[in-house]
Design a protein around this motif. Structure first.
Motif, PDB file in Angstrom:
ATOM      1  N   SER A 135       0.853  -1.190   0.000  1.00 11.23           N
ATOM      2  CA  SER A 135       0.000   0.000   0.000  1.00 11.23           C
ATOM      3  C   SER A 135       0.884   1.233   0.000  1.00 11.23           C
ATOM      4  N   PRO A 158      -0.167   2.795   7.768  1.00 13.13           N
ATOM      5  CA  PRO A 158      -1.513   2.955   8.337  1.00 13.13           C
ATOM      6  C   PRO A 158      -2.626   2.589   7.355  1.00 13.13           C
ATOM      7  N   ARG A 159      -2.450   2.912   6.085  1.00  9.19           N
ATOM      8  CA  ARG A 159      -3.459   2.557   5.079  1.00  9.19           C
ATOM      9  C   ARG A 159      -3.541   1.037   4.933  1.00  9.19           C
ATOM     10  N   HIS A 160      -2.392   0.375   4.954  1.00  4.51           N
ATOM     11  CA  HIS A 160      -2.384  -1.075   4.820  1.00  4.51           C
ATOM     12  C   HIS A 160      -3.034  -1.728   6.043  1.00  4.51           C
ATOM     13  N   LEU A 161      -2.747  -1.214   7.235  1.00  2.00           N
ATOM     14  CA  LEU A 161      -3.368  -1.755   8.445  1.00  2.00           C
ATOM     15  C   LEU A 161      -4.871  -1.521   8.446  1.00  2.00           C
ATOM     16  N   ALA A 162      -5.316  -0.401   7.896  1.00  5.26           N
ATOM     17  CA  ALA A 162      -6.756  -0.136   7.794  1.00  5.26           C
ATOM     18  C   ALA A 162      -7.417  -1.145   6.852  1.00  5.26           C
ATOM     19  N   ARG A 163      -6.761  -1.451   5.741  1.00  7.37           N
ATOM     20  CA  ARG A 163      -7.301  -2.471   4.838  1.00  7.37           C
ATOM     21  C   ARG A 163      -7.402  -3.817   5.536  1.00  7.37           C
ATOM     22  N   ALA A 211      -7.751  -4.307   8.819  1.00  4.62           N
ATOM     23  CA  ALA A 211      -8.826  -4.233   9.813  1.00  4.62           C
ATOM     24  C   ALA A 211     -10.190  -4.404   9.148  1.00  4.62           C
ATOM     25  N   ILE A 212     -10.352  -3.796   7.993  1.00  5.47           N
ATOM     26  CA  ILE A 212     -11.618  -3.945   7.257  1.00  5.47           C
ATOM     27  C   ILE A 212     -11.803  -5.402   6.817  1.00  5.47           C
ATOM     28  N   ALA A 249     -10.679  -6.127   0.151  1.00  7.65           N
ATOM     29  CA  ALA A 249      -9.845  -5.375   1.089  1.00  7.65           C
ATOM     30  C   ALA A 249      -8.442  -5.965   1.186  1.00  7.65           C
TER      31      ALA A 249
END
Length: 94
Positions: free
Chosen positions: A14, A18-23, A25-26, A55
């Protein structure tokens, strides 16, 4: 760009950690939520599980590979000399 610094054809990284961790988590939320809601809302909630594949950009393993790629981006480079390739820190690469 020479072959020694060429990027792999498949890239699961990603733009940021943080963007990768958000993906992640989703994706994991969709899987866990769809299974956990079966007793409450019925088997139709399992239809949310395939959305996790979007995701994850594939499967949870693809997401894990992407996390490693995202963390190591611009920190490691592949250096190939005489047919032997190694990973070196980006600052050390010639």
């Amino acid at each position: 760009m020479n072959k020694a610094t060429a990027q792999p054809a498949t890239n699961f990284a990603s733009r940021s950690v943080p963007r990768h961790l958000a993906r992640g988590a989703i994706g994991f939320g969709l899987i866990v939520g769809s299974i956990a809601l079966v007793p409450v809302a019925g088997p139709a909630t399992l239809l949310a599980a395939p959305l996790a594949l979007i995701a994850f950009r594939g499967c949870p393993t693809c997401w894990m590979v992407g996390l490693a790629q995202t963390i190591s981006r611009d920190r490691l480079e592949r250096q190939c000399v005489d047919g032997a390739c190694t990973l070196v820190k980006a600052a050390e690469a010639p």
